[in-house]
Scaffold this motif. Structure first.
Motif, PDB file in Angstrom:
ATOM      1  N   VAL A 119       0.840  -1.190   0.000  1.00 29.57           N
ATOM      2  CA  VAL A 119       0.000   0.000   0.000  1.00 29.57           C
ATOM      3  C   VAL A 119       0.877   1.241   0.000  1.00 29.57           C
ATOM      4  N   HIS A 120       0.652   2.113  -0.975  1.00 30.10           N
ATOM      5  CA  HIS A 120       1.421   3.352  -1.103  1.00 30.10           C
ATOM      6  C   HIS A 120       0.453   4.528  -1.037  1.00 30.10           C
ATOM      7  N   ARG A 121       0.709   5.436  -0.104  1.00 26.56           N
ATOM      8  CA  ARG A 121      -0.134   6.623   0.046  1.00 26.56           C
ATOM      9  C   ARG A 121       0.644   7.852  -0.379  1.00 26.56           C
ATOM     10  N   ALA A 122      -0.026   8.726  -1.101  1.00 31.37           N
ATOM     11  CA  ALA A 122       0.604   9.940  -1.588  1.00 31.37           C
ATOM     12  C   ALA A 122      -0.343  11.114  -1.405  1.00 31.37           C
ATOM     13  N   GLY A 123       0.232  12.317  -1.382  1.00 34.73           N
ATOM     14  CA  GLY A 123      -0.581  13.509  -1.218  1.00 34.73           C
ATOM     15  C   GLY A 123      -0.287  14.201   0.090  1.00 34.73           C
TER      16      GLY A 123
END
Length: 280
Positions: A119-123
């Motif tokens: 899982v990769h979260r960006a922002g």
């Protein structure tokens, strides 16, 4: 435990897609949920020679499930392992370790492949920016990485009948435990939280997916309810424990209840494959 694990969504709606009960677009939408994207990497090629490296090119969910079908996939099962409890896993050790780190995995029956989510979260919100920034400004991308798995019975997965009986006892034990530990959430706060959970569930998703037996749906819903009680008991806004010893006592009392709920959820997700095996 109030939300469905990504592995559960992939298995449930992937099974429905394999059975031709939903469209590819609907399955992909249900699996992705609120995530921005899901991709699958390291899929083996059907025509590749033995020992050839898997395809590292990321592909979309529907293409990946279609390729798994051509490789001989007959269904998708779930594993929800935690430390000391390899629930739903069958090896090898490398895959088990990856699944344990992620807390979940999907086993592709008939192919000897497992998928573990990264899982990769960006922002701004994911980067620890201003808490006032809307969660909509952040997005989550999921990469499912394929690895070989051992074709063997999964660890500690009960039958639906066993899970249903254990859940009935767990629900009673959880309620008694909350009262005995003087957890504030054992009264109206628990009822309110459970009502909120049920309302969100009815708005946001269908329980499991088309093709699942009614008993699996019933077991899954009860497992979610028991899991909700456990989550509420651990939550500081609902609990009455104020000391480290009281918190430890609560965790020790609720750990078997949480384990029962996880086992039941895996049994419910895997009921589709079990039903197909019984039907021959």
């Amino acid at each position: 435990m109030l939300d469905e694990p990504r592995s559960g969504r992939l298995a449930a709606w992937g099974n429905a897609l394999l059975a031709g009960l939903v469209s590819p677009d609907d399955a992909a939408h249900r699996i992705s949920g609120s995530d921005a994207s899901h991709r699958v990497v390291d899929l083996p090629e059907r025509s590749a020679p033995p020992g050839a490296a898997p395809d590292a090119t990321p592909v979309g969910l529907t293409l990946a499930i279609g390729r798994l079908r051509t490789l001989g996939a007959t269904g998708l099962c779930v594993a929800l392992p935690v430390a000391g409890h390899p629930l739903g896993l069958s090896g090898p050790p490398d895959f088990n370790a990856r699944a344990l780190e992620a807390g979940e995995a999907v086993i592709v029956v008939g192919v000897g492949i497992g998928l573990v989510p990264e899982v990769h979260r960006a922002g701004p919100a994911a980067a620890g920016g201003d808490a006032a920034i809307s969660a909509e400004d952040a997005h989550t991308e999921v990469v499912w990485r394929c690895r070989p798995v051992r074709e063997a019975p999964p660890a500690d997965v009960p039958s639906l009948g066993e899970a249903e009986r254990e859940l009935a006892e767990a629900l009673r034990d959880a309620t008694e435990t909350l009262s005995r530990l003087n957890v504030a959430g054992s009264g109206p706060a628990t009822a309110a939280a459970l009502d909120a959970y049920r309302a969100r569930a009815e708005r946001g998703r269908e329980v499991l997916a088309p093709g699942y037996p009614p008993r699996a749906v019933r077991v899954f819903e009860l497992a979610q309810r028991v899991g909700a009680l456990v989550d509420i008991a651990y939550g500081p806004e609902h609990g009455g424990a104020v000391s480290a010893s009281e918190i430890a006592a609560r965790a020790q009392a609720l750990r078997p209840v949480e384990r029962t709920a996880r086992r039941a959820r895996v049994a419910a997700y895997n009921a589709y494959v079990e039903q197909r095996l019984r039907q021959g």
